[in-house]
Design a protein around this motif. Structure first.
Motif, PDB file in Angstrom:
ATOM      1  N   VAL A 146      62.627  39.660  47.725  1.00 19.18           N
ATOM      2  CA  VAL A 146      63.027  39.465  46.318  1.00 19.18           C
ATOM      3  C   VAL A 146      63.584  40.726  45.676  1.00 19.18           C
ATOM      4  O   VAL A 146      64.077  40.689  44.544  1.00 19.18           O
ATOM      5  N   ALA A 147      63.542  41.856  46.382  1.00 19.21           N
ATOM      6  CA  ALA A 147      64.156  43.073  45.845  1.00 19.21           C
ATOM      7  C   ALA A 147      65.672  42.913  45.742  1.00 19.21           C
ATOM      8  O   ALA A 147      66.297  43.433  44.826  1.00 19.21           O
ATOM      9  N   VAL A 148      66.237  42.197  46.725  1.00 12.97           N
ATOM     10  CA  VAL A 148      67.696  42.027  46.712  1.00 12.97           C
ATOM     11  C   VAL A 148      68.096  40.613  46.279  1.00 12.97           C
ATOM     12  O   VAL A 148      69.262  40.357  45.999  1.00 12.97           O
ATOM     13  N   GLN A 149      67.137  39.706  46.262  1.00 12.12           N
ATOM     14  CA  GLN A 149      67.421  38.328  45.842  1.00 12.12           C
ATOM     15  C   GLN A 149      66.308  37.868  44.896  1.00 12.12           C
ATOM     16  O   GLN A 149      65.443  37.076  45.271  1.00 12.12           O
ATOM     17  N   PRO A 150      66.308  38.420  43.666  1.00 11.41           N
ATOM     18  CA  PRO A 150      65.223  38.072  42.752  1.00 11.41           C
ATOM     19  C   PRO A 150      65.303  36.618  42.320  1.00 11.41           C
ATOM     20  O   PRO A 150      66.395  36.055  42.241  1.00 11.41           O
ATOM     21  N   ASN A 151      64.132  36.019  42.137  1.00 12.31           N
ATOM     22  CA  ASN A 151      64.148  34.697  41.501  1.00 12.31           C
ATOM     23  C   ASN A 151      63.967  34.923  39.991  1.00 12.31           C
ATOM     24  O   ASN A 151      64.119  36.044  39.506  1.00 12.31           O
ATOM     25  N   PRO A 187      59.713  41.900  53.831  1.00 17.81           N
ATOM     26  CA  PRO A 187      59.158  40.592  54.210  1.00 17.81           C
ATOM     27  C   PRO A 187      59.629  39.483  53.271  1.00 17.81           C
ATOM     28  O   PRO A 187      59.867  39.717  52.085  1.00 17.81           O
ATOM     29  N   GLY A 188      59.725  38.283  53.850  1.00 17.30           N
ATOM     30  CA  GLY A 188      59.847  37.089  53.019  1.00 17.30           C
ATOM     31  C   GLY A 188      58.440  36.662  52.646  1.00 17.30           C
ATOM     32  O   GLY A 188      57.562  37.497  52.457  1.00 17.30           O
ATOM     33  N   ILE A 189      58.211  35.351  52.577  1.00 20.19           N
ATOM     34  CA  ILE A 189      56.874  34.884  52.212  1.00 20.19           C
ATOM     35  C   ILE A 189      55.966  34.949  53.434  1.00 20.19           C
ATOM     36  O   ILE A 189      56.206  34.276  54.439  1.00 20.19           O
ATOM     37  N   ILE A 190      54.938  35.756  53.322  1.00 17.02           N
ATOM     38  CA  ILE A 190      53.996  35.942  54.419  1.00 17.02           C
ATOM     39  C   ILE A 190      52.652  35.382  53.971  1.00 17.02           C
ATOM     40  O   ILE A 190      52.142  35.749  52.897  1.00 17.02           O
ATOM     41  N   MET A 191      52.102  34.484  54.772  1.00 16.67           N
ATOM     42  CA  MET A 191      50.827  33.884  54.362  1.00 16.67           C
ATOM     43  C   MET A 191      49.687  34.851  54.681  1.00 16.67           C
ATOM     44  O   MET A 191      49.206  34.944  55.793  1.00 16.67           O
ATOM     45  N   THR A 192      49.284  35.605  53.663  1.00 13.28           N
ATOM     46  CA  THR A 192      48.177  36.553  53.799  1.00 13.28           C
ATOM     47  C   THR A 192      46.989  36.046  52.985  1.00 13.28           C
ATOM     48  O   THR A 192      47.123  35.121  52.176  1.00 13.28           O
ATOM     49  N   SER A 193      45.862  36.719  53.165  1.00  9.13           N
ATOM     50  CA  SER A 193      44.693  36.342  52.366  1.00  9.13           C
ATOM     51  C   SER A 193      44.979  36.570  50.877  1.00  9.13           C
ATOM     52  O   SER A 193      44.487  35.834  50.024  1.00  9.13           O
ATOM     53  N   GLY A 194      45.810  37.596  50.583  1.00  7.72           N
ATOM     54  CA  GLY A 194      46.161  37.868  49.175  1.00  7.72           C
ATOM     55  C   GLY A 194      46.933  36.713  48.570  1.00  7.72           C
ATOM     56  O   GLY A 194      46.654  36.275  47.454  1.00  7.72           O
ATOM     57  N   LEU A 195      47.897  36.185  49.328  1.00 10.16           N
ATOM     58  CA  LEU A 195      48.711  35.073  48.812  1.00 10.16           C
ATOM     59  C   LEU A 195      47.848  33.820  48.680  1.00 10.16           C
ATOM     60  O   LEU A 195      47.957  33.069  47.702  1.00 10.16           O
ATOM     61  N   LEU A 196      46.976  33.616  49.651  1.00  9.37           N
ATOM     62  CA  LEU A 196      46.085  32.455  49.608  1.00  9.37           C
ATOM     63  C   LEU A 196      45.155  32.540  48.386  1.00  9.37           C
ATOM     64  O   LEU A 196      45.000  31.562  47.637  1.00  9.37           O
ATOM     65  N   PRO A 227      65.011  29.148  56.229  1.00  7.84           N
ATOM     66  CA  PRO A 227      65.582  28.445  57.384  1.00  7.84           C
ATOM     67  C   PRO A 227      64.671  28.425  58.605  1.00  7.84           C
ATOM     68  O   PRO A 227      64.753  27.505  59.417  1.00  7.84           O
ATOM     69  N   SER A 228      63.788  29.397  58.752  1.00  3.49           N
ATOM     70  CA  SER A 228      62.858  29.402  59.884  1.00  3.49           C
ATOM     71  C   SER A 228      61.949  28.175  59.859  1.00  3.49           C
ATOM     72  O   SER A 228      61.367  27.816  60.883  1.00  3.49           O
ATOM     73  N   GLN A 263      65.359  33.839  54.558  1.00  7.42           N
ATOM     74  CA  GLN A 263      65.259  33.544  53.116  1.00  7.42           C
ATOM     75  C   GLN A 263      66.415  34.143  52.311  1.00  7.42           C
ATOM     76  O   GLN A 263      66.970  33.495  51.426  1.00  7.42           O
ATOM     77  N   VAL A 264      66.781  35.389  52.614  1.00  4.75           N
ATOM     78  CA  VAL A 264      67.883  36.016  51.870  1.00  4.75           C
ATOM     79  C   VAL A 264      69.192  35.544  52.476  1.00  4.75           C
ATOM     80  O   VAL A 264      69.457  35.763  53.658  1.00  4.75           O
ATOM     81  N   ARG A 265      69.989  34.869  51.684  1.00  7.50           N
ATOM     82  CA  ARG A 265      71.229  34.292  52.172  1.00  7.50           C
ATOM     83  C   ARG A 265      72.382  35.246  51.893  1.00  7.50           C
ATOM     84  O   ARG A 265      73.011  35.215  50.841  1.00  7.50           O
TER      85      ARG A 265
END
Ligand SMILES: NC(=O)c1ccc[n+]([C@@H]2O[C@H](COP(=O)([O-])OP(=O)(O)OC[C@H]3O[C@@H](n4cnc5c(N)ncnc54)[C@H](OP(=O)(O)O)[C@@H]3O)[C@@H](O)[C@H]2O)c1
Length: 267
Positions: A146-151, A187-196, A227-228, A263-265
């Motif tokens: 999201v640094a280069v493709q902010p939502n 990183p894109g979205i990484i499922m970590t304990s923090g995100l959970l 896309p992954s 994720q970054v297109r």
């Protein structure tokens, strides 16, 4: 392939949980002496018990004193200067990632900048002189897609990570020919304990599984499956970090490696 990392001294910040644990584990498996780090002593000690690493450092990197203390503890635990610095600590302490820019306060911007940009700057300032003297070193800054493709949400965080990307490029350029490389891993979205934990808290449901949290965040347009077709893992990030840390990667500097499942297109 031998990454030639055996015996290298590494500090991985923010490695009491999440992506940092995966990075610390992989560097240690490659033969590095690794110091892990966190703010919370109990959590860091608990992670330390699970890993085969050289030791741990405790401190809040959003302050000068905290960063100086972490640098000193790491040097002591490693028995010498840091050769590989992975600036992974960061994230958001609050819930600004769910709010648009006009709902984010100046205090939140300052806090995000301290924790995501200046935390890395402080440790680079502390560790780089030893790397330059030794004519070898690696600084790897963990940013975000999201640094280069902010939502449209969490602009305090996305803006701070963009500053970190910028720092990587100028630091790499200023260290031309020094033997010290500086790179960003995004990183894109990484499922970590923090995100959970964030998802469970945000949706007030402590029993949600990682998949349920991810699906709900997609439904709420916080992110999309890339896309992954799957979210990332700490090991996905650790593989690229270990490669960049290798002496074999001396020709790679000032770069931004996206590990985001597409994720970054951008071309
Ligand atoms: N997970 C993702 O989807 C994702 C995506 C893109 C980028 N990232 C980035 O990847 C990095 C790791 O994320 P994660 O998801 O693994 O996070 P996490 O599980 O929440 O872990 C964050 C780590 O950073 C430490 N930390 C945070 N702020 C700190 C500060 N001011 N001073 C010292 N330590 C601090 C935490 O220590 P304590 O627990 O002791 O406080 C913890 O060890 C972050 O920079 C994050 O922005 C993550």
């Amino acid at each position: 392939m031998d990454l030639q990392l055996a015996g290298k001294r590494a500090l991985v910040t923010g490695s009491s949980s999440g992506i940092g644990v995966g990075i610390a584990q992989m560097l240690a498996a490659e033969g590095c002496a690794v110091v892990i780090h966190g703010r919370n002593r109990e959590r860091t000690e608990s992670t330390l018990r699970d890993l085969k690493v050289a030791g741990m450092a405790i401190g809040d990197l959003s302050t000068d004193e905290g960063a100086a203390a972490v640098h000193e503890q790491a040097r002591a635990a490693l028995g010498g200067p840091i050769e590989i610095l992975v600036n992974n600590a960061g994230g958001t302490d609050g819930d600004s990632t769910t709010r648009p820019p006009l709902k984010i306060t100046v205090e939140e911007w300052l806090s995000a900048y301290q924790g995501n940009a200046l935390a890395a700057v402080r440790l680079a300032l502390a560790a780089a002189p030893d790397m330059i003297s030794a004519a070898w070193g690696r600084i790897i800054n963990i940013s975000s897609a999201v640094a280069v493709q902010p939502n449209n949400l969490g602009s305090d965080y996305t803006g701070a990570k963009a500053a970190l990307n910028n720092f990587t490029v100028s630091l790499a350029g200023s260290l031309q020919g020094s033997g010290v490389t500086v790179n960003t891993v995004s990183p894109g979205i990484i499922m970590t304990s923090g995100l959970l934990a964030f998802g469970r808290h945000n949706y007030a449901n402590p029993d949600m599984t990682a998949t349920e949290v991810a699906d709900r965040m997609v439904a709420d347009k916080i992110f999309d499956y890339p896309p992954s077709g799957r979210l990332g893992t700490p090991e996905d990030i650790a593989l690229i970090v270990s490669t960049l840390a290798s002496p074999r990667s001396g020709f790679v500097t000032g770069a931004n490696y996206r590990v985001d499942g597409g994720q970054v297109r951008t071309v």
